[in-house]
Design a protein around this motif. Structure first.
Motif, mmCIF file in Angstrom:
data_model
loop_
_atom_site.group_PDB
_atom_site.id
_atom_site.type_symbol
_atom_site.label_atom_id
_atom_site.label_comp_id
_atom_site.label_asym_id
_atom_site.label_seq_id
_atom_site.Cartn_x
_atom_site.Cartn_y
_atom_site.Cartn_z
ATOM 1 N N GLU A 411 5.059 43.679 35.685
ATOM 2 C CA GLU A 411 5.096 44.211 34.317
ATOM 3 C C GLU A 411 5.873 43.271 33.393
ATOM 4 O O GLU A 411 5.478 43.045 32.242
ATOM 5 C CB GLU A 411 5.751 45.599 34.314
ATOM 6 C CG GLU A 411 4.876 46.702 34.891
ATOM 7 C CD GLU A 411 5.611 48.033 34.946
ATOM 8 O OE1 GLU A 411 5.064 49.024 34.412
ATOM 9 O OE2 GLU A 411 6.729 48.077 35.505
ATOM 10 N N LYS A 414 3.750 40.283 32.449
ATOM 11 C CA LYS A 414 2.758 40.640 31.428
ATOM 12 C C LYS A 414 3.399 40.729 30.048
ATOM 13 O O LYS A 414 2.828 40.288 29.043
ATOM 14 C CB LYS A 414 2.097 41.973 31.783
ATOM 15 C CG LYS A 414 1.149 41.888 32.975
ATOM 16 C CD LYS A 414 0.566 43.251 33.310
ATOM 17 C CE LYS A 414 -0.335 43.173 34.547
ATOM 18 N NZ LYS A 414 -0.845 44.522 34.935
ATOM 19 N N HIS A 418 2.715 38.443 26.750
ATOM 20 C CA HIS A 418 2.366 39.083 25.476
ATOM 21 C C HIS A 418 3.318 38.635 24.371
ATOM 22 O O HIS A 418 2.887 38.293 23.257
ATOM 23 C CB HIS A 418 2.419 40.603 25.633
ATOM 24 C CG HIS A 418 2.303 41.351 24.342
ATOM 25 N ND1 HIS A 418 1.143 41.355 23.590
ATOM 26 C CD2 HIS A 418 3.220 42.099 23.644
ATOM 27 C CE1 HIS A 418 1.332 42.075 22.497
ATOM 28 N NE2 HIS A 418 2.587 42.532 22.504
#
Length: 703
Positions: A411, A414, A418
């Motif tokens: 997570e 990611k 981003h």
């Protein structure tokens, strides 16, 4: 025209030159135009519309100074130098200062990236006088080129007082000035003659260990790199220490290298949004960089991180290599495949504005993720840089951060991806810093080496393809009739070339041969070495850096700077080609050159990292691995994926008269020959067997 209007016009000119590559020979709408308008260096063109009557370095300028009995102002800088821009704005764009310079002096501008030989000479004099150097370098010199004053940045009133003082003194006491200038020039000459007077000193592992032990007192064991308030990464040194840590099985050296790389790849000296490393840190924790990006730094970091990945398997290093290459290819590559020299620290005269962030902007861009982002990148109270701006500076590992905020590693990855994409898109709306469009031969050669190391580490064909493309660009544009030029721009007039250009490109050509097995690269490497010998060989076994002229003495430079020592790279080339061809003359040259620098390394290893890499190869066992047969390339790819210190790995898919391959080709089988000092084990067929043979020779370098 008042000064504020003139300044606006000059800024506009610089933006046009740097960003749009406009025809720089137009002097339309400018009140002042000097002789620099006919140059192609972006740095010189930045000064082409100063009211100072700048001239490029030339014999005619010095003849004029002699004829008119005037002193010479020599100002040396480069296009991405922040304090060069500041001094231009404060002094060289000022009509009052310009009148003083024009009335009393002949003023010469030099781009240090085009003329590193001139920069070396006058920086040496500056260091003799002040104990330190830097840019801009501003000197007052006699019409024969001898310096009588040397300094760096000066604010306007200080610069004016220096000009007045020395012009008056020259009118009153010219003989006294000439006497001082002769003394200083002799001091500079002694510095560059010293290497020719050095005695050979046997290369031994004990002396190498002693040199590194003394060097280790300079290591910053907490924050990495060498101790100091300003820090340069210096990949050449870390590369050498990595090999030493493997060959000597020295955990202190290994830990220092890895600690340094772990910190610099996460701290503010790394650009977390665009990728790539800044030139140096202005503090001892790598938090706030000086925001220039140089090709030579990033080329060497791609090389080093790829190499360390082979040893550690750390995917973070692989990611930084990928991001740095993406930055270079996106921002610093021309359409034909050459790579520009540098990206400026400033935008519109303000340092770092393209790279830094205000808390309010980050909050708006990241929304609900802002708090997590700010924890990860230290956007916290007390961490602000200046004017409310923050530099992204990660000081906690991803693993520890994941535990601290209760988020899985996947997570977090990611989210980081981003965040970077959001900030990248926002940054693309900003005005970009200027690019120096010179294609410097030696620096592009460093990038070829870095990309080839990346290719062998990650087996990504894009790295190899780009390395070959850069080499072809240099051959086409910078290499004519076996003669190189140091830098190239469209319509460039520069003819100078230096030892580093031949030495670095010969090394790159040999590396391309090692990876591709294409003998044409080997032939170019040998051709470049032949030219180097004919052009730069000195009275000792060391090589001159440059070809002399009436105004510039021959220089023998042996220490590393921000790029490796050209003499050390020459010695490495002799060593590797010598082992491939069993060329005893080349091997002897490498041996003698190493012995001449052994004492320097022993006493001051921090300045001789490239020599240290050669000395390791001479003092510790060196391995020759020849893979011969139809499947040589695939076996080489497999072997190259491992970390191999002190090893020459070459191959041939055809019968060859090269000494390491001679009489070893078999139409039916592919064999691996592991050799040391011309003694070879029996041929084997697998990489695993070859590694076992290396271990039986005493090799300890496998992870």
């Amino acid at each position: 025209m008042n000064i504020s209007k003139l300044s606006l016009l000059i800024v506009f000119l610089i933006l046009l030159i740097s960003c749009k590559n406009r025809d720089s020979n137009s002097n339309e709408n400018f009140e002042y135009t000097n002789e620099l308008i006919h140059e192609t260096s972006p740095y010189l063109l930045q000064h082409a519309h100063n009211p100072v009557d700048w001239k490029p370095w030339s014999e005619s300028a010095f003849k004029l100074a002699k004829k008119e009995s005037r002193l010479v102002v020599l100002s040396v800088g480069y296009s991405t130098c922040h304090w060069c821009h500041v001094m231009e704005e404060e002094s060289f764009e000022d009509v009052e200062v310009a009148k003083l310079m024009n009335d009393k002096f002949i003023s010469i501008k030099v781009d240090r990236e085009e003329r590193p030989d001139l920069d070396m000479v006058y920086q040496t004099a500056l260091q003799l006088v002040n104990g330190t150097g830097g840019w801009p370098m501003n000197a007052i010199i006699l019409p024969d080129g001898s310096p009588i004053y040397l300094g760096t940045y000066h604010e306007k009133e200080e610069w004016k007082s220096i000009l007045v003082k020395f012009s008056n003194e020259f009118e009153k006491n010219p003989d006294k000035m000439r006497e001082y200038a002769a003394m200083l020039s002799n001091g500079v000459q002694e510095v560059y003659e010293q290497p020719t007077k050095q005695m050979a000193n046997a290369v031994t592992s004990d002396k190498i260990i002693k040199g590194i032990e003394e060097w280790s007192a300079l290591w910053d064991l907490e924050w990495g790199g060498n101790k100091g308030q300003q820090k340069f990464i210096l990949p050449t040194n870390l590369n050498m220490l990595l090999d030493y840590s493997v060959l000597q099985q020295n955990t202190d050296a290994r830990n220092h290298v890895l600690n340094t790389l772990d910190i610099v790849t996460n701290a503010g000296i790394y650009d977390h949004v665009d990728g790539g490393f800044f030139r140096y840190s202005t503090d001892d924790k790598w938090k706030v960089p000086h925001f220039e990006k140089m090709l030579y730094d990033n080329a060497q970091m791609i090389n080093l991180l790829s190499k360390v990945y082979k040893l550690t398997g750390n995917k973070e290093y692989a990611g930084k290599v990928k991001e740095t290459f993406k930055f270079l290819k996106t921002e610093m590559r021309n359409e034909n495949g050459g790579y520009f020299s540098a990206m400026d620290a400033d935008t519109d005269g303000e340092e770092g504005v393209y790279y830094v962030w205000k808390q309010e902007e980050l909050n708006m861009l990241l929304g609900a993720d802002f708090e997590l982002f700010s924890q990860f990148y230290n956007i916290q109270e007390g961490e602000v840089w200046e004017h409310g701006n923050y530099v992204l500076n990660n000081t906690i590992s991803k693993a520890d951060f994941s535990k601290e905020v209760s988020i899985t590693p996947d997570e977090l990855e990611k989210k980081i991806k981003h965040w970077k994409n959001v900030l990248y898109q926002a940054r693309q709306k900003r005005e970009k810093p200027a690019i120096d469009h010179k294609i410097i031969t030696s620096w592009n050669a460093l990038l070829i080496d870095g990309l080839l190391e990346a290719y062998t580490a990650f087996e990504d064909e894009e790295y190899l393809k780009e390395a070959k493309s850069i080499f072809e660009y240099i051959k086409t544009n910078n290499y004519k009739n076996s003669v190189l030029v140091h830098s190239y721009t469209t319509n460039s007039k520069q003819k100078e070339v230096f030892l580093e250009d031949y030495a670095f490109l010969a090394k790159s050509a040999f590396a391309l041969y090692e990876v591709t097995l294409e003998v044409s690269y080997l032939e170019v490497s040998k051709e470049l070495m032949d030219v180097s010998i004919n052009k730069y060989e000195g009275a000792s076994e060391l090589f001159y850096y440059n070809v002399s002229s009436d105004l510039v003495p021959k220089i023998i430079n042996t220490s590393d700077g921000v790029v490796p020592s050209a003499n050390a790279i020459m010695a490495q080339n002799f060593f590797r080609i010598g082992h491939l061809d069993y060329n005893t003359e080349y091997l002897k040259k490498a041996e003698v050159m190493g012995s001449l620098l052994m004492e320097d390394f022993e006493n001051h290893a921090v300045s001789y990292g490239t020599w240290g890499s050669l000395l390791l190869q001479q003092a510790y066992p060196f391995y020759e691995i020849a893979i011969v047969g139809e499947n040589a390339k695939s076996l080489m790819t497999k072997m190259n994926a491992d970390y191999l210190a002190n090893t020459l790995l070459v191959g041939s898919t055809i019968s060859s008269d090269i000494s390491l391959f001679k009489d070893r080709f078999d139409n039916e089988e592919t064999f691996i020959y592991v050799c040391q000092n011309n003694t070879c084990k029996l041929p084997v067929k697998t990489v695993e067997e070859a590694f076992e043979q290396m271990k039986s020779f005493g090799y300890q370098g496998f992870k």
